[in-house]
Design a protein around this motif. Structure first.
Motif, PDB file in Angstrom:
ATOM      1  N   ASN A  21       0.803  -1.224   0.000  1.00 38.75           N
ATOM      2  CA  ASN A  21       0.000   0.000   0.000  1.00 38.75           C
ATOM      3  C   ASN A  21       0.839   1.278   0.000  1.00 38.75           C
ATOM      4  O   ASN A  21       0.294   2.370  -0.190  1.00 38.75           O
ATOM      5  CB  ASN A  21      -0.918   0.010   1.231  1.00 38.75           C
ATOM      6  CG  ASN A  21      -1.980  -1.059   1.162  1.00 38.75           C
ATOM      7  OD1 ASN A  21      -2.916  -0.974   0.394  1.00 38.75           O
ATOM      8  ND2 ASN A  21      -1.825  -2.093   1.968  1.00 38.75           N
ATOM      9  N   THR A  27      -4.666   7.641  -2.735  1.00 41.13           N
ATOM     10  CA  THR A  27      -5.809   7.364  -1.858  1.00 41.13           C
ATOM     11  C   THR A  27      -6.307   8.652  -1.220  1.00 41.13           C
ATOM     12  O   THR A  27      -7.521   8.899  -1.135  1.00 41.13           O
ATOM     13  CB  THR A  27      -5.408   6.359  -0.763  1.00 41.13           C
ATOM     14  OG1 THR A  27      -4.899   5.181  -1.364  1.00 41.13           O
ATOM     15  CG2 THR A  27      -6.606   6.006   0.106  1.00 41.13           C
ATOM     16  N   THR A  87      -3.507   4.800   8.174  1.00 41.18           N
ATOM     17  CA  THR A  87      -4.012   3.444   7.894  1.00 41.18           C
ATOM     18  C   THR A  87      -2.934   2.406   8.170  1.00 41.18           C
ATOM     19  O   THR A  87      -3.249   1.265   8.535  1.00 41.18           O
ATOM     20  CB  THR A  87      -4.481   3.314   6.429  1.00 41.18           C
ATOM     21  OG1 THR A  87      -3.385   3.563   5.541  1.00 41.18           O
ATOM     22  CG2 THR A  87      -5.597   4.321   6.137  1.00 41.18           C
ATOM     23  N   CYS A  98     -12.052  -2.165   2.452  1.00 41.63           N
ATOM     24  CA  CYS A  98     -11.074  -1.114   2.149  1.00 41.63           C
ATOM     25  C   CYS A  98     -11.223  -0.622   0.711  1.00 41.63           C
ATOM     26  O   CYS A  98     -11.162   0.583   0.439  1.00 41.63           O
ATOM     27  CB  CYS A  98      -9.657  -1.642   2.355  1.00 41.63           C
ATOM     28  SG  CYS A  98      -9.178  -1.901   4.081  1.00 41.63           S
ATOM     29  N   ALA A 125     -14.244   1.630   0.482  1.00 42.15           N
ATOM     30  CA  ALA A 125     -14.364   2.672   1.505  1.00 42.15           C
ATOM     31  C   ALA A 125     -14.648   4.041   0.882  1.00 42.15           C
ATOM     32  O   ALA A 125     -13.894   4.495   0.017  1.00 42.15           O
ATOM     33  CB  ALA A 125     -13.087   2.734   2.332  1.00 42.15           C
ATOM     34  N   LEU A 168     -12.053   3.754   5.880  1.00 35.34           N
ATOM     35  CA  LEU A 168     -10.839   3.044   5.485  1.00 35.34           C
ATOM     36  C   LEU A 168      -9.989   2.696   6.709  1.00 35.34           C
ATOM     37  O   LEU A 168      -9.441   1.594   6.799  1.00 35.34           O
ATOM     38  CB  LEU A 168     -10.025   3.897   4.512  1.00 35.34           C
ATOM     39  CG  LEU A 168      -8.717   3.281   3.993  1.00 35.34           C
ATOM     40  CD1 LEU A 168      -8.984   1.978   3.247  1.00 35.34           C
ATOM     41  CD2 LEU A 168      -7.972   4.266   3.095  1.00 35.34           C
ATOM     42  N   CYS A 185     -11.604  -0.276   8.405  1.00 37.96           N
ATOM     43  CA  CYS A 185     -11.402  -1.510   7.640  1.00 37.96           C
ATOM     44  C   CYS A 185      -9.961  -1.980   7.706  1.00 37.96           C
ATOM     45  O   CYS A 185      -9.692  -3.189   7.754  1.00 37.96           O
ATOM     46  CB  CYS A 185     -11.828  -1.303   6.193  1.00 37.96           C
ATOM     47  SG  CYS A 185     -13.616  -1.123   5.951  1.00 37.96           S
ATOM     48  N   ARG A 186      -9.014  -1.043   7.730  1.00 34.86           N
ATOM     49  CA  ARG A 186      -7.613  -1.432   7.840  1.00 34.86           C
ATOM     50  C   ARG A 186      -7.317  -2.057   9.206  1.00 34.86           C
ATOM     51  O   ARG A 186      -6.534  -3.007   9.309  1.00 34.86           O
ATOM     52  CB  ARG A 186      -6.708  -0.211   7.623  1.00 34.86           C
ATOM     53  CG  ARG A 186      -6.503   0.131   6.182  1.00 34.86           C
ATOM     54  CD  ARG A 186      -5.637  -0.888   5.469  1.00 34.86           C
ATOM     55  NE  ARG A 186      -4.222  -0.599   5.604  1.00 34.86           N
ATOM     56  CZ  ARG A 186      -3.249  -1.430   5.268  1.00 34.86           C
ATOM     57  NH1 ARG A 186      -3.534  -2.626   4.797  1.00 34.86           N
ATOM     58  NH2 ARG A 186      -1.986  -1.085   5.411  1.00 34.86           N
ATOM     59  N   GLN A 240      -7.823   1.240  -5.332  1.00 33.80           N
ATOM     60  CA  GLN A 240      -8.778   0.229  -4.878  1.00 33.80           C
ATOM     61  C   GLN A 240      -8.372  -1.174  -5.327  1.00 33.80           C
ATOM     62  O   GLN A 240      -8.657  -2.164  -4.644  1.00 33.80           O
ATOM     63  CB  GLN A 240     -10.184   0.547  -5.406  1.00 33.80           C
ATOM     64  CG  GLN A 240     -10.795   1.824  -4.848  1.00 33.80           C
ATOM     65  CD  GLN A 240     -10.484   3.054  -5.701  1.00 33.80           C
ATOM     66  OE1 GLN A 240      -9.537   3.041  -6.508  1.00 33.80           O
ATOM     67  NE2 GLN A 240     -11.268   4.111  -5.534  1.00 33.80           N
ATOM     68  N   TYR A 275      -6.297  -3.260  -2.771  1.00 29.88           N
ATOM     69  CA  TYR A 275      -7.062  -3.988  -1.754  1.00 29.88           C
ATOM     70  C   TYR A 275      -7.820  -5.160  -2.364  1.00 29.88           C
ATOM     71  O   TYR A 275      -7.972  -6.212  -1.720  1.00 29.88           O
ATOM     72  CB  TYR A 275      -8.025  -3.035  -1.050  1.00 29.88           C
ATOM     73  CG  TYR A 275      -7.318  -2.000  -0.222  1.00 29.88           C
ATOM     74  CD1 TYR A 275      -6.664  -2.355   0.951  1.00 29.88           C
ATOM     75  CD2 TYR A 275      -7.293  -0.664  -0.610  1.00 29.88           C
ATOM     76  CE1 TYR A 275      -6.000  -1.416   1.714  1.00 29.88           C
ATOM     77  CE2 TYR A 275      -6.628   0.291   0.145  1.00 29.88           C
ATOM     78  CZ  TYR A 275      -5.986  -0.088   1.308  1.00 29.88           C
ATOM     79  OH  TYR A 275      -5.327   0.843   2.055  1.00 29.88           O
TER      80      TYR A 275
END
Length: 416
Positions: A28, A35, A49, A91, A94, A100, A103-104, A162, A165
């Protein structure tokens, strides 16, 4: 058909499982700015994150470890991978930074289940066989560390952040299918074992008071802190102080990762030729300590030729690769019935020590020199060596003098 523990496929499975948390960080990194643009946040805010993911990685294994000792490794792995897949999808979908972040955090909880990898190795293997498997897992983790940022950049360019993820969800789903249908339970589950708070507390009490396991956990934590200090400080120094381009630093990072892999492979080869675990561990820790002290001396002298600095950092990484399989093997060896709790405690303490080392390096960085990095590295590496020579190794010898252990190389899976 289940995958046989002696097979290359089983070793590959263990390596892929162990690499999930690390790839979840590195893949990431190239997408933080993109992002932020989509979600209306700064790159530094999106960087939170990473903190959310690593926080859950440090905490969740403390629950998974005792649970896997009492319910088995397979259900813990299946639950964690399913959670990882669901959170990865979350994620990708999100709509805002707070979602996000949540979710992370959940994604990290799922990824943390793969910390049972070392417990699985302890369930099945002893002595040099366990040491070799751990070395192979380390190689897989470092391959993932090298590949992940490039893969993340390629996915970002092709289909947006995206897709990174989405790819993690796909990888997690494939691993989940293999665990569900090809992986046989490895833990010995006592019929009387109960998953109650008192039993969990007792497991950790045994780990944290064991005369051999605890010293080796501390050796591993301080050795790991040396590497965390390098990871944080090297980018600050080479990019922020020396002025190297990010892609140039990327080559240095890859070279050090290759050195870790080389150390792990060398340990495995020498182990098969009769080199003792104690000798390889002492050698690895000494290499890391000597190179770290040399870096500190060079920093204080104001003489930091880049090529020599990189060579010494690679020497530290080589020593880490030589020592870690032996540290983990010695840590896990003495408490096989609660291997999950041992693995969880070791991982959590190492992450905590690493976070402290990283924080010290970042906070004390002066923008001009590598002093914060080299000072923390030297202190941590020397502490690891002293802990091993004066505490862990003498304790191991005392216990060896009192017990005679069977020379079993591999065990059969139980409760499969």
């Amino acid at each position: 058909m289940r995958i046989e523990p002696q097979s290359l496929a089983f070793t590959l499975l263990l390596g892929l499982l162990a690499a999930v948390p690390y790839s979840g960080i590195d893949i990431n990194l190239p997408a933080l700015t993109a992002t932020g643009v989509t979600l209306g946040a700064s790159a530094s805010d999106v960087g939170l994150t990473m903190s959310a993911f690593m926080l859950s990685l440090a905490i969740a294994p403390l629950i998974y470890g005792p649970v896997s000792d009492r319910l088995g490794r397979k259900p813990v792995l299946a639950f964690g991978l399913a959670l990882f897949v669901a959170a990865s999808v979350g994620c990708a979908l999100a709509p805002s930074l707070p979602v996000l972040l949540l979710c992370r955090f959940v994604q990290g909880i799922g990824a943390a289940a793969t910390a049972t990898t070392f417990a699985i190795i302890r369930d099945l293997f002893d002595g040099d066989a366990a040491r070799g498997k751990i070395a192979n897992v380390m190689v897989a983790v470092n391959v993932a560390t090298v590949i992940a940022p490039t893969a993340g950049a390629a996915l970002l360019a092709a289909a947006g952040w995206q897709s990174i993820y989405a790819a993690q969800a796909g990888i997690g789903f494939m691993l989940l299918m293999v665990v569900m249908f090809r992986f046989a339970e490895t833990a010995t589950i006592a019929p009387s074992g109960r998953l109650v708070p008192s039993a969990v507390i007792d497991s950790y009490r045994r780990v944290l008071t064991h005369p051999v396991s605890l010293p080796f956990i501390l050796v591993g934590a301080t050795g790991g802190a040396t590497v965390f200090a390098y990871v944080t400080g090297a980018s600050l120094y080479f990019v922020g102080a020396v002025g190297l381009r990010p892609e140039q630093y990327g080559l240095i990072f890859s070279a050090c990762s290759a050195a870790v892999m080389g150390g792990a492979l060398l340990d495995g080869q020498l182990g098969r030729r009769g080199a003792s675990s104690a000798r390889m561990l002492a050698t690895g820790l000494t290499l890391s300590a000597a190179a770290s002290v040399a870096l500190l001396a060079m920093t204080l002298a104001g003489w930091m030729p880049t090529a020599l600095v990189v060579t010494l950092l690679m020497t530290v990484a080589l020593g880490f690769g030589l020592s870690l399989p032996n540290v983990m093997s010695a840590t896990m060896q003495r408490l096989p019935e609660i291997a999950g709790a041992v693995s969880a405690a070791a991982g959590s303490i190492q992450l905590t020590a690493g976070a402290i080392a990283s924080g010290l390096v970042a906070v004390r960085f002066d923008g001009r020199t590598a002093l914060s990095m080299t000072a923390v590295m030297a202190a941590a590496a020397l502490l690891a060596l002293v802990l091993y020579l004066l505490v862990a190794r003498p304790a191991e010898r005392r216990l060896e003098s009192l017990t005679i252990e069977p020379g079993v190389a591999i065990r059969s899976p139980r409760n499969s």
